[in-house]
Scaffold this active site. Structure first.
Site, PDB file in Angstrom:
ATOM      1  N   HIS A 122       0.812  -1.246  -0.016  1.00  0.00           N
ATOM      2  CA  HIS A 122      -0.117  -0.037  -0.128  1.00  0.00           C
ATOM      3  C   HIS A 122       0.921   1.210   0.058  1.00  0.00           C
ATOM      4  O   HIS A 122       2.070   1.168   0.649  1.00  0.00           O
ATOM      5  CB  HIS A 122      -0.843  -0.126   1.264  1.00  0.00           C
ATOM      6  CG  HIS A 122      -1.757   1.034   1.259  1.00  0.00           C
ATOM      7  ND1 HIS A 122      -1.630   2.291   1.759  1.00  0.00           N
ATOM      8  CD2 HIS A 122      -3.336   0.722   1.112  1.00  0.00           C
ATOM      9  CE1 HIS A 122      -2.795   2.982   1.790  1.00  0.00           C
ATOM     10  NE2 HIS A 122      -3.826   2.163   1.601  1.00  0.00           N
ATOM     11  N   ASP A 199       3.136  -4.135   8.168  1.00  0.00           N
ATOM     12  CA  ASP A 199       2.211  -3.750   7.888  1.00  0.00           C
ATOM     13  C   ASP A 199       0.992  -4.456   8.265  1.00  0.00           C
ATOM     14  O   ASP A 199       0.220  -5.301   7.233  1.00  0.00           O
ATOM     15  CB  ASP A 199       2.038  -2.908   6.420  1.00  0.00           C
ATOM     16  CG  ASP A 199       0.804  -2.182   6.297  1.00  0.00           C
ATOM     17  OD1 ASP A 199      -0.293  -2.448   7.152  1.00  0.00           O
ATOM     18  OD2 ASP A 199       0.629  -1.658   5.213  1.00  0.00           O
ATOM     19  N   GLN A 202      -4.136  -4.733   7.355  1.00  0.00           N
ATOM     20  CA  GLN A 202      -5.412  -5.681   6.679  1.00  0.00           C
ATOM     21  C   GLN A 202      -5.358  -6.999   7.438  1.00  0.00           C
ATOM     22  O   GLN A 202      -6.435  -7.640   7.511  1.00  0.00           O
ATOM     23  CB  GLN A 202      -5.178  -5.862   5.268  1.00  0.00           C
ATOM     24  CG  GLN A 202      -5.263  -4.740   4.489  1.00  0.00           C
ATOM     25  CD  GLN A 202      -6.715  -4.250   4.437  1.00  0.00           C
ATOM     26  OE1 GLN A 202      -7.657  -4.886   4.651  1.00  0.00           O
ATOM     27  NE2 GLN A 202      -6.854  -3.103   3.891  1.00  0.00           N
ATOM     28  N   LYS A 225     -10.310  -0.123  11.056  1.00  0.00           N
ATOM     29  CA  LYS A 225     -10.479  -1.443  10.387  1.00  0.00           C
ATOM     30  C   LYS A 225     -10.702  -2.636  11.278  1.00  0.00           C
ATOM     31  O   LYS A 225     -10.697  -3.441  10.700  1.00  0.00           O
ATOM     32  CB  LYS A 225      -9.343  -1.551   9.464  1.00  0.00           C
ATOM     33  CG  LYS A 225      -8.890  -0.649   8.395  1.00  0.00           C
ATOM     34  CD  LYS A 225      -7.792  -1.189   7.349  1.00  0.00           C
ATOM     35  CE  LYS A 225      -6.949  -0.051   6.488  1.00  0.00           C
ATOM     36  NZ  LYS A 225      -7.897   0.122   5.363  1.00  0.00           N
ATOM     37  N   CYS A 365      -4.783   2.426  -3.467  1.00  0.00           N
ATOM     38  CA  CYS A 365      -3.726   2.995  -2.897  1.00  0.00           C
ATOM     39  C   CYS A 365      -2.552   1.994  -3.030  1.00  0.00           C
ATOM     40  O   CYS A 365      -1.721   1.818  -2.241  1.00  0.00           O
ATOM     41  CB  CYS A 365      -3.870   3.290  -1.445  1.00  0.00           C
ATOM     42  SG  CYS A 365      -5.006   4.789  -1.157  1.00  0.00           S
TER      43      CYS A 365
HETATM   44  N1  C6P Z   1      -6.354   0.540   2.982  1.00  0.00           N
HETATM   45  C1  C6P Z   1      -8.104   0.254   1.888  1.00  0.00           C
HETATM   46  O1  C6P Z   1      -9.314   0.516   1.061  1.00  0.00           O
HETATM   47  P1  C6P Z   1      -4.696   4.165   7.240  1.00  0.00           P
HETATM   48  O2  C6P Z   1      -5.234   5.004   6.028  1.00  0.00           O
HETATM   49  O3  C6P Z   1      -3.491   4.411   7.686  1.00  0.00           O
HETATM   50  O4  C6P Z   1      -5.804   3.531   8.318  1.00  0.00           O
HETATM   51  O5  C6P Z   1      -4.381   2.610   6.664  1.00  0.00           O
HETATM   52  C2  C6P Z   1      -3.362   2.490   5.690  1.00  0.00           C
HETATM   53  C3  C6P Z   1      -2.992   1.132   5.279  1.00  0.00           C
HETATM   54  C4  C6P Z   1      -2.036   0.687   5.408  1.00  0.00           C
HETATM   55  N2  C6P Z   1      -1.702  -0.533   4.821  1.00  0.00           N
HETATM   56  C5  C6P Z   1      -2.481  -1.456   3.986  1.00  0.00           C
HETATM   57  C6  C6P Z   1      -2.344  -2.669   3.558  1.00  0.00           C
HETATM   58  C7  C6P Z   1      -3.847  -0.790   3.847  1.00  0.00           C
HETATM   59  O6  C6P Z   1      -4.669  -1.528   3.165  1.00  0.00           O
HETATM   60  C8  C6P Z   1      -4.298   0.641   4.294  1.00  0.00           C
HETATM   61  C9  C6P Z   1      -5.695   1.100   4.266  1.00  0.00           C
HETATM   62  C10 C6P Z   1      -7.626   0.865   2.903  1.00  0.00           C
HETATM   63  O7  C6P Z   1      -7.582  -0.673   1.019  1.00  0.00           O
HETATM   64  C11 C6P Z   1      -7.779   2.471   2.561  1.00  0.00           C
HETATM   65  S1  C6P Z   1      -6.709   2.933   1.275  1.00  0.00           S
END
Ligand code: C6P
Length: 414
Positions: A122, A199, A202, A225, A365
Site C-alpha cells: 500500500h 504492516d 489488513q 479497520k 492506494c
Molecule cells: N487501506 C483500503 O481500502 P490507514 O489509512 O492509515 O488507516 O491505513 C493505511 C493502510 C496501510 N496498509 C494497508 C495494507 C492498507 O490496506 C491500508 C488502508 C484501505 O485498502 C484504505 S486505502
C-alpha cells in the site's frame, strides 16, 4: 462456528437500506462497521468521563487517564506484546509507519544501506520510505510477486544482504488478499541483522496476531479497520528499539524536562505521543478489541476463510471475470479483487451500489501493484465477521444485474 445472526444485531448500520435495498457491506478492507458497544463507549466517555489525561488531579482526569492507559494494556494483550510500553497510539497505520521512517530511518540510514519492500505494498508502506531514501541516500529494493499474487521468496533470499537495514512488508495485501509468511521473513531478516516492519492494517482485524511469535521488530495497524473508531493507529515496536529512537513530534506530554533552549524526553511510549491524544477514540478502540477477543480471532478467521472460499467459488463461476491473488486457502484473506471484461471497475462499483452492495473500486492506494497486474484499477469485495453467504449471493446477483444493464446500454448505443 460464529453466531453471525447474533453478531449482526450489534451493528446498527447493517439494518439500514441503500437505494431501497438492504445494505450489503463488502468494503471492510477500507473500514469496518462499528458495534453498538463501541458507539456506546464513545457516548459514555463524553457523557461521563471527558477530561484531559495525565495532567489533571481531579476525578474525571484520573478516570480518563485510567481508561486511556487501560486501552494501551488491552492493545498489548491483543497483539501479545510483552508490555504496554511497546504500544504507541498514532492517528492511523500510515502515521505509525511515518513515525518509524522519520525517527528511526533518518537517524540510522545512510548511502549504501537498503530498505527492502515488496511490490504489493500500500502507498502507506512505500511513500514514507521513498521520502526517507531521498533524505538519507539509502536505496530501495523490492521483492517481486508471482502471477498468482504471492511474494517470490527466492527473490527475497537474493535481495536480503548485509546492506539491508530494514525489511518492511504487508502481512495481508489489501488488493490480493495474500497473507505473507511473516515469521519466516522476519527470521531471515534477523539472521542478516536487518529490522522488520509489518504492516498489519489488513491482517489485524482478521487473524490472531502474536508479535512475539511473529518475531517482527515493528508492527502497525489501524483501529478503524478493527471495528474501532477512525483516528487511532497502533505502533507496536520492541522496547529497546523505541528507547533508541528520538521522538517524531515535539510538544506537551512527550518531555521529561524543558529549558528555553533544549528538552529531555519522557519515557516510552509517551515520548512518542506529543500533545493531547485522541482519548475518546482510543478508549472506544479498547472496547472494539474486547469485542473481537470475546468472539475470538481464530473463530473470526475460520468464518471469514469459509466466506472467502464461497465468494471466490461463486465469482469464478461468472463469465469473463478475472480474479486476482492466490486461490482461497491458508495464505489468503478476504480482500477479493476482480475485473469483468468490458466493464470499468468504477461502473461495476456504481452499479452494485444501486443494488445496495458496497464494494470498493479503484487502485486501492497500490498503484505500483496495479501496474504489475497490468490494470489501472480493480473492483474489490472484502469480508468481515458479520458477513454471510446470503450477502455473497446478493453480490453475485448484483454483478449479474450490472452486466445485463451495461450489455443492454451497449446494444442501445449501437
Ligand atoms: N487501506 C483500503 O481500502 P490507514 O489509512 O492509515 O488507516 O491505513 C493505511 C493502510 C496501510 N496498509 C494497508 C495494507 C492498507 O490496506 C491500508 C488502508 C484501505 O485498502 C484504505 S486505502
Amino acid at each position: 462456528m460464529l453466531d453471525v445472526k447474533h453478531i449482526r444485531e450489534d451493528f446498527p448500520i447493517l439494518r439500514r437500506t441503500v437505494h431501497g435495498k438492504p445494505l450489503v457491506y463488502l468494503d471492510n478492507a477500507a473500514t469496518t462497521q462499528k458495534p453498538r458497544q463501541v458507539i456506546e463507549a464513545l457516548v459514555g466517555y463524553y457523557s461521563r468521563s471527558n477530561a484531559n489525561i495525565h495532567r489533571g488531579i481531579h476525578a474525571l482526569a484520573e478516570e480518563a487517564t485510567a481508561a486511556y492507559e487501560g486501552a494501551r494494556e488491552r492493545t498489548a494483550r491483543f497483539l501479545h506484546a510483552p508490555s504496554e510500553r511497546g504500544i504507541v497510539f498514532t492517528r492511523n497505520a500510515t502515521e505509525a509507519i511515518n513515525l518509524v521512517a522519520q525517527s528511526w530511518g533518518r537517524a540510522n540510514l545512510k548511502p549504501g544501506d537498503e530498505i527492502l519492500l515488496t511490490e504489493m505494498e500500500h502507498h502507506a508502506n512505500l511513500v514514507p520510505w521513498q521520502m526517507v531514501a531521498k533524505a538519507t541516500g539509502a536505496q530501495l529494493a523490492f521483492i517481486g510477486i508471482s502471477d498468482d499474487g504471492r511474494l517470490k521468496l527466492e527473490e527475497y533470499e537474493q535481495k536480503l544482504t548485509r546492506k539491508t537495514k530494514l525489511v518492511a512488508f504487508t502481512h495481508m495485501s489489501n488488493v490480493l488478499g495474500t497473507i505473507n509468511p511473516v515469521a519466516d521473513i522476519a527470521a531471515r531478516a534477523r539472521r542478516m541483522g536487518a529490522l522488520t516492519l509489518v504492516d498489519a492494517a489488513q491482517s489485524a482485524p482478521h487473524l490472531p496476531l502474536d508479535v512475539q511469535a511473529l518475531g517482527c521488530d515493528v508492527l502497525v495497524c489501524s483501529a478503524h479497520k478493527m471495528l474501532g473508531p477512525t483516528g487511532v493507529g497502533v505502533l507496536y515496536a520492541k522496547e529497546e528499539l523505541l528507547e533508541r529512537m528520538d521522538p517524531f513530534l515535539g510538544g506537551g506530554e512527550m518531555i521529561s524536562d524543558v529549558w528555553l533552549t533544549h528538552a529531555t524526553w519522557n519515557e516510552i511510549p509517551w515520548k512518542f505521543e506529543a500533545g493531547t491524544p485522541n482519548i475518546a477514540d482510543v478508549i472506544a478502540f479498547g472496547v472494539a478489541l474486547d469485542y473481537l477477543d470475546r468472539i475470538g480471532m481464530p473463530a473470526i478467521r475460520a468464518h471469514e476463510r469459509e466466506l472467502t472460499a464461497y465468494a471466490m467459488k461463486r465469482l469464478q463461476e461468472l463469465k469473463d471475470i478475472t480474479l486476482y491473488g492466490p486461490p482461497a486457502g491458508e495464505d489468503r484473506g478476504g480482500a477479493i479483487s476482480f475485473n469483468l471484461e468490458g466493464l470499468h471497475p468504477h461502473d461495476v462499483g456504481t452499479a452494485l451500489d444501486h443494488e445496495g452492495v458496497a464494494i470498493r473500486a479503484g487502485h486501492h492506494c497500490a498503484k505500483p501493484l496495479m501496474r504489475r497486474l497490468g490494470v489501472a484499477a480493480t473492483a474489490r469485495a472484502s469480508v468481515a465477521l458479520y458477513n454471510t453467504t446470503e450477502e455473497i449471493d446478493r453480490l453475485i446477483e448484483a454483478i449479474d444485474a450490472a452486466r445485463r444493464f451495461f450489455q443492454r446500454s451497449i446494444k442501445v448505443a449501437a
